[in-house]
Design an enzyme around this catalytic site. Structure first.
Site, PDB file in Angstrom:
ATOM      1  N   SER A 145       0.774  -1.311  -0.119  1.00  0.00           N
ATOM      2  CA  SER A 145      -0.182   0.501  -0.190  1.00  0.00           C
ATOM      3  C   SER A 145       1.103   0.974   0.018  1.00  0.00           C
ATOM      4  O   SER A 145       2.301   1.339   0.133  1.00  0.00           O
ATOM      5  CB  SER A 145      -1.120   0.281   1.666  1.00  0.00           C
ATOM      6  N   TYR A 158      -1.501  -0.696  10.369  1.00  0.00           N
ATOM      7  CA  TYR A 158      -1.364  -0.232   9.005  1.00  0.00           C
ATOM      8  C   TYR A 158       0.009   0.127   8.810  1.00  0.00           C
ATOM      9  O   TYR A 158       0.573  -1.239   8.051  1.00  0.00           O
ATOM     10  CB  TYR A 158      -2.376   0.196   8.641  1.00  0.00           C
TER      11      TYR A 158
END
Length: 244
Positions: A145, A158
């Site tokens: 990501s 995250y």
């Protein structure tokens, strides 16, 4: 395959985690359209079965498996069942991921461990145990990501998991090349998937990309010639706001 055809997905057996919806489902469907036999793996049995059924009903080949990527024994068993049903294993796409949007003061330690276990330890376990079934020509693709390239508030777990996943990817790329195993990361910008839309219902969807476009990047990475490996590639929507 007697002679491994790196530039085709035809007859390859590819396992995709988080394959029951969103980007994972898009990856499964595209790879199947290109001739791959797909193991659709998801923690939700109904979701994985639905995607596999859609693929099979449209002329593709897919098998549904239920598995939590944080469960090492389940990973070992599903890898073996994939090989038993499909004959071999050519590639693994580590797509399953979770997030918790919360500041560090409010975050429970259990949330931290859950995110790291799913997003980082899961891909480690899939690679570790998947190698037992892969020969030269195998490929591991980790879905990362833009959270692995810059940071924003209230996403420490995250970010840590995705930055760690990039480190794992490059470490395995260096380690496994001598075995003929390719390792790649696909760094995806914002997509119109439940991963974002369920948590941020007010998000501007015009700033996001279709997950099918990221699935194309996965296909591109998987179909490079034998002499070539792409360690990482970034795929952004044209109006990406999380990247300059």
């Amino acid at each position: 395959m007697d002679a491994y055809d790196y530039e085709s997905l035809a007859d390859r057996v590819i396992l995709v985690t988080g394959g029951g919806r969103g980007l994972g489902a898009a990856i499964c469907k595209l790879l199947a359209q290109e001739g791959a036999q797909v193991a659709v793996v998801d923690v939700n049995r109904i979701s994985s079965s639905k995607v596999a059924d859609e693929i099979n009903q449209t002329g593709g080949a897919a098998h549904a498996f239920t598995m939590d990527v944080t469960d090492e024994q389940a990973i070992i068993e599903v890898l073996q069942r994939t090989v038993d049903q499909c004959g071999r294993l050519d590639a693994i796409v580590n797509n399953a991921g979770v997030d918790v949007t919360i500041g560090i003061r409010e975050m429970e330690t259990s949330d931290w461990h859950r995110v790291l276990a799913t997003n980082l330890t899961g891909p480690f376990l899939l690679a570790k145990h998947g190698l037992a079934h892969m020969s030269s020509g195998g490929h591991i693709v980790n879905i990362a990501s833009t959270a692995a390239r810059r940071a924003w508030p209230n996403a420490s777990a995250y970010h840590a998991s995705k930055w760690g996943l990039m480190g794992l990817t490059h470490a395995l790329h260096a380690e496994l090349r001598v075995m003929g195993i390719k390792v790649s990361a696909v760094i995806a910008g914002g997509m119109r998937t439940p991963f974002l839309l369920d948590r941020f219902p007010d998000i501007d969807v015009d700033l996001l990309q279709d997950p099918d476009n990221v699935a194309r990047a996965v296909k591109f990475v998987l179909t490079q010639p034998a002499q070539t490996v792409i360690p990482e590639v970034m795929v952004l929507p044209m109006k990406e706001t999380s990247w300059p």
